[in-house]
Design a protein around this motif. Sequence first.
Motif, mmCIF file in Angstrom:
data_model
loop_
_atom_site.group_PDB
_atom_site.id
_atom_site.type_symbol
_atom_site.label_atom_id
_atom_site.label_comp_id
_atom_site.label_asym_id
_atom_site.label_seq_id
_atom_site.Cartn_x
_atom_site.Cartn_y
_atom_site.Cartn_z
ATOM 1 N N VAL A 132 21.572 11.340 -1.137
ATOM 2 C CA VAL A 132 20.506 10.804 -0.761
ATOM 3 C C VAL A 132 20.559 9.078 -0.740
ATOM 4 O O VAL A 132 20.925 8.722 -1.931
ATOM 5 C CB VAL A 132 19.099 11.065 -1.603
ATOM 6 N N GLU A 133 20.137 8.506 0.399
ATOM 7 C CA GLU A 133 20.328 7.077 0.319
ATOM 8 C C GLU A 133 19.006 6.367 0.124
ATOM 9 O O GLU A 133 17.847 7.137 0.180
ATOM 10 C CB GLU A 133 20.660 6.911 1.750
ATOM 11 N N GLY A 134 19.006 5.390 -0.654
ATOM 12 C CA GLY A 134 17.645 4.724 -0.895
ATOM 13 C C GLY A 134 17.760 3.044 -0.254
ATOM 14 O O GLY A 134 18.851 2.605 -0.311
ATOM 15 N N LEU A 135 16.683 2.860 0.121
ATOM 16 C CA LEU A 135 16.932 1.215 0.653
ATOM 17 C C LEU A 135 15.517 0.632 0.422
ATOM 18 O O LEU A 135 14.365 1.265 0.729
ATOM 19 C CB LEU A 135 16.966 1.456 2.175
ATOM 20 N N VAL A 136 15.612 -0.552 -0.043
ATOM 21 C CA VAL A 136 14.263 -1.226 -0.290
ATOM 22 C C VAL A 136 14.600 -2.759 0.357
ATOM 23 O O VAL A 136 15.647 -3.370 -0.384
ATOM 24 C CB VAL A 136 13.743 -1.237 -1.841
ATOM 25 N N ILE A 137 13.731 -3.015 1.006
ATOM 26 C CA ILE A 137 13.763 -4.440 1.657
ATOM 27 C C ILE A 137 12.383 -5.018 1.547
ATOM 28 O O ILE A 137 11.469 -4.629 2.141
ATOM 29 C CB ILE A 137 14.274 -4.337 3.125
ATOM 30 N N ASP A 138 12.534 -6.279 0.953
ATOM 31 C CA ASP A 138 11.305 -7.117 0.772
ATOM 32 C C ASP A 138 11.787 -8.506 0.755
ATOM 33 O O ASP A 138 12.966 -8.875 0.742
ATOM 34 C CB ASP A 138 10.476 -6.649 -0.184
#
Length: 342
Positions: free
Chosen positions: A210-216
Amino acid sequence: LETETLRQIDAADSETALEAVRVAALGKKGAISALLATLGRMSPDERKTQGARINALKDAVTERIAARRAVLENEALEARLKSEALDVTLAPPASALDRGRLHPLSQVMDELTAIFADMGFAVAEGPDIESDDYNFTKLNFPEGHPAREMHDTFFFEPGPDGRRKLLRTHTSPVQVRTMLTQKPPIRVICPGRTYRCDSDQTHTPMFHQVEGLVIDQTTHIGHLKWALEEFLKAFFEVKSVNLRFRPSFFPFTEPSMEVDVQCRRQGGEIRFGEGEDFMEILGCGMVHPNVLRNCGLDPDVYQGFAFGVGIDRLAMLKYGMPDLRAFFEADARWLQHYGFRP
Ligand code: PHE
């Protein structure tokens, strides 16, 4: 003799009893055979009349036996049909009910998705068959870089355009797909199948991540650590987890880390919890500026983190399964043992 024999035939209540009557009358030493034998000692006239009578008797008896046999056979068939009759509309006995189960992996995937949903993550998806560009190039793997080799990739034959498709070696290409199609803020997880040419007790050629990605604009490494700890506490249902962050290298994150979770080995089983061992469960880091740029995001405006967790490893640790290969052998006994009733 005739009345008595016919009576016996009608009275015979089984095929064996009927056969006994037949032998007593028509057998070599039977009564009718004995009568036939007396013909030789008769005068021609007598033989004519008696012969006809005896033969008529023999025919009558033979016929009656055949008729009786037919009746008995029919009765036997009826009885069998009755005893073997199956009412397909009846409910099966509870003991015979072997209901289907959720594969432990399906269960774990559902758990993961629910935990991350609580933390505000949406689910993103990508195909198992991926382009070299999304699996490697856009993720900042330079052409001919040794990290490509480390992935033990399953490649397809090159297509008409000379490009080779591949079975994705990680879920990270879904990062690319997401950044190319969504504007930040981005908060997604991407669970799915991944493939590498590798097989032993803790590796199978197909596995799950499971990949997680957070961009802000202000997302930093502290958020990454917090998200991972919260997730692992929820998943293992504990108040605290003992994690080990080790510096590592991935072309698509900088800095990069690998994370081990504390576990213990008992017998052949590896279980989550206090023990002498650590097991690697995920890789993570801050998304590399080159990756942001490759996906059309300005690294001077946006930053974020990504992680990739081995789902099968998580399942092993939570449920104490010794051998990863058993996950994919579809052994009904194994599923019976580890599967969950929905
Ligand atoms: N894709 C990496 C792997 O399969 C894991 C990873 C994902 C590392 C995201 C960093 C960030 O090993």
